[in-house]
Design a protein around this motif. Structure first.
Motif, PDB file in Angstrom:
ATOM      1  N   GLY A  43       1.138  -1.644   0.083  1.00 58.12           N
ATOM      2  CA  GLY A  43      -0.042  -0.064  -0.292  1.00 58.12           C
ATOM      3  C   GLY A  43       1.117   0.757  -0.209  1.00 58.12           C
ATOM      4  O   GLY A  43       2.450   1.168   0.138  1.00 58.12           O
ATOM      5  N   LEU A  44       0.508   2.369   0.302  1.00 55.94           N
ATOM      6  CA  LEU A  44       0.573   3.888   0.325  1.00 55.94           C
ATOM      7  C   LEU A  44       1.817   4.246   1.803  1.00 55.94           C
ATOM      8  O   LEU A  44       1.814   4.918   2.403  1.00 55.94           O
ATOM      9  N   MET A  45       2.582   2.523   1.821  1.00 55.79           N
ATOM     10  CA  MET A  45       3.540   3.576   2.888  1.00 55.79           C
ATOM     11  C   MET A  45       4.610   3.804   2.551  1.00 55.79           C
ATOM     12  O   MET A  45       5.507   3.147   1.425  1.00 55.79           O
ATOM     13  N   GLN A  46       5.072   5.223   3.405  1.00 55.20           N
ATOM     14  CA  GLN A  46       5.845   5.804   2.666  1.00 55.20           C
ATOM     15  C   GLN A  46       7.585   4.779   3.258  1.00 55.20           C
ATOM     16  O   GLN A  46       8.351   5.376   1.843  1.00 55.20           O
ATOM     17  N   MET A  47       7.561   4.351   3.815  1.00 52.51           N
ATOM     18  CA  MET A  47       9.138   4.440   4.080  1.00 52.51           C
ATOM     19  C   MET A  47       9.379   2.695   2.779  1.00 52.51           C
ATOM     20  O   MET A  47       9.825   2.730   2.378  1.00 52.51           O
ATOM     21  N   SER A  48       8.387   1.429   3.030  1.00 52.53           N
ATOM     22  CA  SER A  48       8.125   0.809   1.279  1.00 52.53           C
ATOM     23  C   SER A  48       8.662   1.450   0.656  1.00 52.53           C
ATOM     24  O   SER A  48       9.201   0.960  -0.323  1.00 52.53           O
ATOM     25  N   ILE A  49       7.422   2.205  -0.054  1.00 52.10           N
ATOM     26  CA  ILE A  49       8.056   3.196  -1.620  1.00 52.10           C
ATOM     27  C   ILE A  49       9.452   4.170  -1.737  1.00 52.10           C
ATOM     28  O   ILE A  49      10.167   3.598  -3.185  1.00 52.10           O
ATOM     29  N   LEU A  50       9.914   4.482  -0.466  1.00 53.04           N
ATOM     30  CA  LEU A  50      11.214   4.989  -0.477  1.00 53.04           C
ATOM     31  C   LEU A  50      12.103   3.555  -1.147  1.00 53.04           C
ATOM     32  O   LEU A  50      13.025   4.161  -1.801  1.00 53.04           O
ATOM     33  N   LEU A  51      12.052   2.485  -0.168  1.00 55.85           N
ATOM     34  CA  LEU A  51      13.060   1.108  -0.534  1.00 55.85           C
ATOM     35  C   LEU A  51      12.331   0.570  -1.555  1.00 55.85           C
ATOM     36  O   LEU A  51      14.043   0.355  -2.214  1.00 55.85           O
ATOM     37  N   GLY A  52      11.439   0.125  -1.883  1.00 56.36           N
ATOM     38  CA  GLY A  52      11.582   0.287  -3.336  1.00 56.36           C
ATOM     39  C   GLY A  52      11.964   0.928  -4.345  1.00 56.36           C
ATOM     40  O   GLY A  52      12.221   0.411  -5.654  1.00 56.36           O
ATOM     41  N   ALA A  53      11.916   2.215  -4.605  1.00 55.02           N
ATOM     42  CA  ALA A  53      12.822   2.465  -5.230  1.00 55.02           C
ATOM     43  C   ALA A  53      13.977   3.097  -5.038  1.00 55.02           C
ATOM     44  O   ALA A  53      14.553   2.434  -6.281  1.00 55.02           O
ATOM     45  N   VAL A  54      14.906   2.732  -4.089  1.00 56.84           N
ATOM     46  CA  VAL A  54      15.896   2.001  -3.795  1.00 56.84           C
ATOM     47  C   VAL A  54      16.441   0.943  -4.685  1.00 56.84           C
ATOM     48  O   VAL A  54      17.528   1.012  -4.998  1.00 56.84           O
TER      49      VAL A  54
END
Length: 274
Positions: A62-73
């Motif tokens: 979902g739209l979890m900020q930390m998971s989005i950042l880690l996914g992008a990295v």
């Protein structure tokens, strides 16, 4: 003018202005690595490769900020290192492998996010929206920027030697391969931390233009970092004060202002050379 002054008095405007200054300075500082490494086009390619990581993170968590950042990295690292692996294990050149992998990844990520009904969020991730940055976004950007500047400052001498002459660095006992991977990872982290501010499409300008401008004005390597930081920070502040009265997109205005500064430096350097 009164509307603009009232806008400046709002907490949202003040935090956005501070975000412009800090993100602009840190990106301008780190842009020296991109310029000295001669990897501007490669980093530009990787900036678009962040989208599939975001898409996968949203799909799973979902739209979890930390998971989005880690996914992008992870997406940036996988595409970058994956293209390097393909080029070294086949007859395909690195640039070719990188182009194929990043466009495939971008297309896949775009399809997933549109299917999830996140068109507005996609626009923010592609073009940025500093005004919509959450406290978590800001703290990630601040922490990443501070870490990047402290790391570069602490390891400045071996870092510069590695960038200018890897062979000489190796003979001096500097772990060249570790430094190259570290530089690459650091640039990816800064790229991701700026994603919400200027977007995947525009972040390349913020990570190249400041140091590229300084390179036309000076041969002193330290000034590529500190001068690039000043150009990035001041240019972003100027863009902030231009974008609201003119009704322009802030992220695009930042890149446009930095581009104008670059062209002005080019004309100045060309005139001085003649």
């Amino acid at each position: 003018m009164n509307d603009f002054l009232q806008f400046l008095a709002e907490p949202l405007a003040q935090r956005s202005l501070w975000a412009c200054a800090f993100i602009g300075f840190t990106n301008g500082f780190v842009s020296a690595l991109v310029v000295l490494r001669r990897s501007a086009l490669q980093i530009g390619t990787l900036s678009c490769a962040l989208l599939p990581g975001i898409a996968l993170a949203v799909l799973l968590f979902g739209l979890m900020q930390m998971s989005i950042l880690l996914g992008a990295v992870l997406a940036g690292l996988m595409v970058g290192l994956g293209s390097l692996f393909v080029s070294r294990t086949s007859r395909t050149e690195h640039d070719t492998a990188l182009s194929v992998l990043h466009t495939t990844a971008f297309a896949t990520g775009y399809i997933i996010l549109i299917k999830l009904g996140l068109q507005q969020k996609v626009d923010d991730w592609l073009f940025g929206n500093i005004m919509s940055m959450t406290d978590a976004d800001l703290w990630v950007a601040y922490a990443t920027g501070a870490l990047a500047m402290l790391g570069i400052t602490a390891l400045f001498r071996p870092l510069v030697i590695t960038l200018f002459d890897a062979r000489a660095a190796a003979t001096m006992g500097i772990p060249v391969r570790a430094f190259h991977y570290g530089i690459f990872a650091l640039i990816i982290l800064v790229l991701v931390s700026s994603l919400q501010a200027v977007g995947a499409f525009l972040t390349l300008g913020l990570l190249v233009a400041p140091a590229a401008t300084m390179k036309m004005l000076t041969n002193r390597t330290p000034w590529l970092f500190w001068g690039g930081g000043l150009i990035g920070g001041l240019g972003s502040i100027l863009a902030f004060f231009l974008s609201y009265p003119l009704g322009w997109h802030l992220g695009a205005t930042i890149i446009m202002v930095l581009g104008v500064i670059f062209l002005t430096a080019y004309l100045f350097a060309a005139r001085k050379g003649t």
